[in-house]
Design a protein around this motif. Structure first.
Motif, mmCIF file in Angstrom:
data_model
loop_
_atom_site.group_PDB
_atom_site.id
_atom_site.type_symbol
_atom_site.label_atom_id
_atom_site.label_comp_id
_atom_site.label_asym_id
_atom_site.label_seq_id
_atom_site.Cartn_x
_atom_site.Cartn_y
_atom_site.Cartn_z
ATOM 1 N N ARG A 16 0.701 -1.391 0.342
ATOM 2 C CA ARG A 16 -0.184 -0.084 -0.074
ATOM 3 C C ARG A 16 1.208 1.475 0.118
ATOM 4 N N PHE A 19 2.448 1.550 -3.157
ATOM 5 C CA PHE A 19 1.884 2.005 -4.474
ATOM 6 C C PHE A 19 1.206 3.422 -3.919
ATOM 7 N N CYS A 23 2.374 5.845 -6.974
ATOM 8 C CA CYS A 23 1.443 6.208 -8.491
ATOM 9 C C CYS A 23 0.821 7.305 -7.430
ATOM 10 N N LEU A 27 -4.407 3.555 -2.391
ATOM 11 C CA LEU A 27 -4.178 1.904 -2.836
ATOM 12 C C LEU A 27 -5.368 1.809 -2.611
ATOM 13 N N ALA A 30 -8.169 3.564 -5.274
ATOM 14 C CA ALA A 30 -7.536 3.191 -6.811
ATOM 15 C C ALA A 30 -8.208 1.553 -6.735
ATOM 16 N N VAL A 31 -8.467 0.749 -5.999
ATOM 17 C CA VAL A 31 -9.226 -0.085 -6.117
ATOM 18 C C VAL A 31 -10.563 -0.206 -6.297
ATOM 19 N N LEU A 34 -10.340 0.799 -9.693
ATOM 20 C CA LEU A 34 -9.873 -0.510 -11.117
ATOM 21 C C LEU A 34 -9.628 -1.633 -10.023
ATOM 22 N N PHE A 36 -8.232 -4.937 -8.498
ATOM 23 C CA PHE A 36 -6.303 -4.917 -7.257
ATOM 24 C C PHE A 36 -5.531 -5.358 -8.606
ATOM 25 N N THR A 38 -4.828 -4.517 -11.817
ATOM 26 C CA THR A 38 -5.445 -3.604 -12.478
ATOM 27 C C THR A 38 -4.412 -2.800 -11.744
ATOM 28 N N CYS A 39 -4.579 -2.910 -10.970
ATOM 29 C CA CYS A 39 -2.945 -1.805 -10.028
ATOM 30 C C CYS A 39 -2.347 -2.396 -9.843
ATOM 31 N N VAL A 42 -0.103 -2.030 -12.560
ATOM 32 C CA VAL A 42 0.368 -0.729 -12.908
ATOM 33 C C VAL A 42 1.611 0.168 -12.087
#
Length: 55
Positions: A16, A19, A23, A27, A30-31, A34, A36, A38-39, A42
């Protein structure tokens, strides 16, 4: 996603934070947008682009 499965428990526990640092997005947020998987893809691509890990 294969690279994520090969991480140690300690590495998974800090995913976490990694990420968010890599990014610039939480996280959990983002989840919501998208999956998990896909995250993690990325994050993996970002770490490759930054030269932190190799392909």
């Amino acid at each position: 996603m294969e690279w994520y499965r090969n991480l140690t428990r300690k590495q998974k526990a800090s995913i976490r934070e990694v990420f968010e640092l890599a990014c610039g997005m939480n996280l959990n947020f983002a989840v919501r947008l998208l999956s998990f998987e896909t995250c993690m893809d990325v994050l993996h691509n970002k770490l490759i682009m930054e030269g932190i890990i190799e392909r």
